[in-house]
Structures are given as C-alpha cells and as structure tokens.
Enzyme design. Structure first.
Site, mmCIF file in Angstrom:
data_model
loop_
_atom_site.group_PDB
_atom_site.id
_atom_site.type_symbol
_atom_site.label_atom_id
_atom_site.label_comp_id
_atom_site.label_asym_id
_atom_site.label_seq_id
_atom_site.Cartn_x
_atom_site.Cartn_y
_atom_site.Cartn_z
ATOM 1 N N LYS A 48 0.829 -1.214 0.000
ATOM 2 C CA LYS A 48 0.000 0.000 0.000
ATOM 3 C C LYS A 48 0.860 1.259 0.000
ATOM 4 C CE LYS A 48 -2.251 -0.934 3.842
ATOM 5 N NZ LYS A 48 -1.567 -2.178 4.273
ATOM 6 N N ARG B 131 -9.061 1.648 9.072
ATOM 7 C CA ARG B 131 -8.584 0.326 9.479
ATOM 8 C C ARG B 131 -9.699 -0.487 10.128
ATOM 9 N NH1 ARG B 131 -2.843 0.805 8.903
ATOM 10 N NH2 ARG B 131 -1.719 -0.753 10.084
ATOM 11 N N ARG C 22 11.959 -6.204 5.543
ATOM 12 C CA ARG C 22 11.839 -4.764 5.252
ATOM 13 C C ARG C 22 12.788 -3.936 6.119
ATOM 14 N NH1 ARG C 22 5.968 -2.002 5.221
ATOM 15 N NH2 ARG C 22 5.904 -2.487 7.444
ATOM 16 N N ARG D 197 11.681 -1.806 11.542
ATOM 17 C CA ARG D 197 10.610 -1.335 12.419
ATOM 18 C C ARG D 197 10.366 -2.361 13.520
ATOM 19 N NH1 ARG D 197 5.679 0.373 8.493
ATOM 20 N NH2 ARG D 197 4.567 -0.579 10.227
ATOM 21 N N ARG E 132 -0.232 -8.514 13.789
ATOM 22 C CA ARG E 132 -0.776 -7.483 12.881
ATOM 23 C C ARG E 132 -1.656 -8.120 11.812
ATOM 24 N NH1 ARG E 132 4.305 -4.743 10.785
ATOM 25 N NH2 ARG E 132 2.957 -3.313 9.667
HETATM 26 P P1 AMP Z 1 1.322 0.819 9.197
HETATM 27 O O1 AMP Z 1 2.545 1.633 8.940
HETATM 28 O O2 AMP Z 1 0.153 1.233 8.354
HETATM 29 O O3 AMP Z 1 1.586 -0.663 9.134
HETATM 30 O O4 AMP Z 1 0.883 1.135 10.702
HETATM 31 C C1 AMP Z 1 1.722 0.861 11.801
HETATM 32 C C2 AMP Z 1 0.925 0.896 13.096
HETATM 33 O O5 AMP Z 1 0.357 2.204 13.271
HETATM 34 C C3 AMP Z 1 -0.280 -0.044 13.141
HETATM 35 O O6 AMP Z 1 0.074 -1.371 13.516
HETATM 36 C C4 AMP Z 1 -1.142 0.643 14.208
HETATM 37 O O7 AMP Z 1 -0.625 0.434 15.498
HETATM 38 C C5 AMP Z 1 -0.936 2.116 13.854
HETATM 39 N N1 AMP Z 1 -1.934 2.571 12.862
HETATM 40 C C6 AMP Z 1 -1.710 2.949 11.581
HETATM 41 N N2 AMP Z 1 -2.847 3.320 10.961
HETATM 42 C C7 AMP Z 1 -3.834 3.157 11.886
HETATM 43 C C8 AMP Z 1 -5.236 3.356 11.872
HETATM 44 N N3 AMP Z 1 -5.891 3.788 10.772
HETATM 45 N N4 AMP Z 1 -5.929 3.110 13.017
HETATM 46 C C9 AMP Z 1 -5.317 2.681 14.126
HETATM 47 N N5 AMP Z 1 -3.995 2.455 14.208
HETATM 48 C C10 AMP Z 1 -3.251 2.686 13.103
#
Ligand code: AMP
Length: 227
Positions: free
Chosen positions: A18, A93, A131, A164, A175
């Site tokens: 994404k 989400r 990654r 990360r 996740r």
């Molecule tokens: P990502 O980089 O999109 O994988 O997001 C990393 C982490 O940020 C996720 O595992 C959540 O803890 C938090 N996060 C990102 N986007 C959201 C969202 N829309 N709602 C809630 N938590 C989020």
C-alpha cells in the site's frame, strides 16, 4: 484528471504494498499520500504526546484508538495540499473509521475507489520480515528483493536503515490477525458501494502500479495521457 476531488483508499494486509503503490501514484494524480502509520511514526520520532500515546499500541501491533486516529486524519485532510483529494494508506482500518471518513468526505464527493492489494500471507511475512526503512527519509528497502548498495545505508541520503519494531516476527503475526479481524470487513463495505477494485499484489511493484493505473483510467480517475 477529473475536475472533482479524488479520494483513494488502499486496502490490503500489512506488507501488501500500500505504501509503495500510494507513493508512486502521488505525482500522477497530483494529490498527496496520507499514511496514518507514517504520521504516528513521525510523532513518535518527535516525541509528541500523540506519538507517545500511539507507541504502546504500535509496539503491540494493535490499532491506536479511533478517536485519536480520526482526529489526526481530520487535521491532515484540512491542509491545503489535500485541496484536490488524497490517497489513504492504512486508513480506515475498521468500520468505525470508514464511517467517520465517509462523514468527513460527504461534501467532497466521497470515496472514489478502494483498491484492494491481494497478497498471500506467506509473501506478506517474507516482505515484512526483510523490510528495512531509512531513519531520515523513510525510503523502504528489502534485504532480499531491494537491498541498498551499501549494507544498512540508504542509497538516497546515506541515512541509517533500521527494522521497524513491529516488523519483528511475533508482531507481524499479530498485525495479520488484527487485519483479518478488524480491517478485512472493509472489503465488503466498499464492495457493497461499488467502489472495490481487486489488484493482484503478488507481483513486482512496477507491474502492480501498471495494473492500478489501468484500473484508475477505466474508472475515469486518471486521464489516458497519464497512463
Ligand atoms: P502501518 O505503517 O500502516 O503498518 O501502521 C503501523 C501501526 O500504526 C499499526 O500497527 C497501528 O498500530 C498504527 N496505525 C496505523 N494506521 C492506523 C489506523 N488507521 N488506526 C489505528 N492504528 C493505526
């Protein structure tokens, strides 16, 4: 590009591409990518109150509370660079966030399209565990598929590459679980609205981008010349 505003919602499990795909589309569509994960990481790096609050959820692979996330997105959308729309990466989400987004966009024409990147679980785990991200510019590498020229160093700005915390094996599994339980119902939500576009994400980034561009052109969200 169409005269109305364009709002894309990227769906797909963590590691489905994404971020990569939405970043590649920004210039073609002339609208910014909004990554809630990046916004939380930026806040964390700068030790803001929001960042410190988000940290414990992110470390555990859990979602940050909706109220906080929705407020952050509202603020981001109000900035001038979103005047023609935005590409959402990692938001919404869950259903509550999706309904909140519909409310935010009700006077702006609503969501234009929700591309769903379909990627096998085994591929997701392989991508996420390899990654690496540049600490200063955020560029994304992969130890196997896209290694930097010098180990641990960003090709673009020489920044340090790091893994990360939430890309460690146990958190990756959690996740994925959170994705299937909380986020995947959005597939049905956007399908029912006629907004879902399924894209095979088990391919190299350029091929996925090509498929996306074709889909956007078919839906009149991108002029033929941009393809
Ligand atoms: P990502 O980089 O999109 O994988 O997001 C990393 C982490 O940020 C996720 O595992 C959540 O803890 C938090 N996060 C990102 N986007 C959201 C969202 N829309 N709602 C809630 N938590 C989020």
């Amino acid at each position: 590009m169409s005269a109305s505003k364009t709002y894309l919602i990227f769906l797909g499990p963590p590691g489905s591409g994404k971020g990569t795909q939405s970043r590649m589309l920004q210039d073609k569509l002339g609208i910014p990518q909004i990554s809630t994960g990046d916004l939380f990481r930026y806040n964390l790096k700068n030790k803001t109150e929001l960042g410190l609050l988000a940290k414990r959820y992110m470390d555990a692979g859990e979602l940050v509370p909706d109220e906080v996330t929705i407020r952050m997105v509202e603020e981001r959308l109000s900035r001038s660079d979103c005047a023609h729309g935005a590409i959402f990466d990692g938001f919404p989400r869950n259903l509550h966030q999706a309904v909140a987004l519909d409310e935010m966009l009700q006077d702006e024409g609503g969501v234009s399209l929700a591309p769903l990147l379909l990627v096998d679980d085994s591929e997701v785990i392989r991508r996420l565990s390899g990654r690496r991200v540049c600490r200063s510019c955020g560029a994304v590498y992969h130890v196997e598929f896209k290694p930097p020229k010098i180990d641990g160093v960003c090709d673009i700005d020489g920044g340090e590459l790091y893994q990360r915390d939430d890309d460690k094996p146990e958190t990756i599994k959690h996740r994925l679980y959170v994705y299937y339980r909380q986020t995947s119902p959005l597939v049905g939500y956007y399908f029912a609205k006629g907004l879902l576009a399924e894209i095979n994400g088990n391919r190299p980034p350029d091929e996925v981008q090509q498929a996306l561009i074709q889909t956007l052109a078919e839906r009149h969200l991108l002029s033929e010349t941009a393809t």
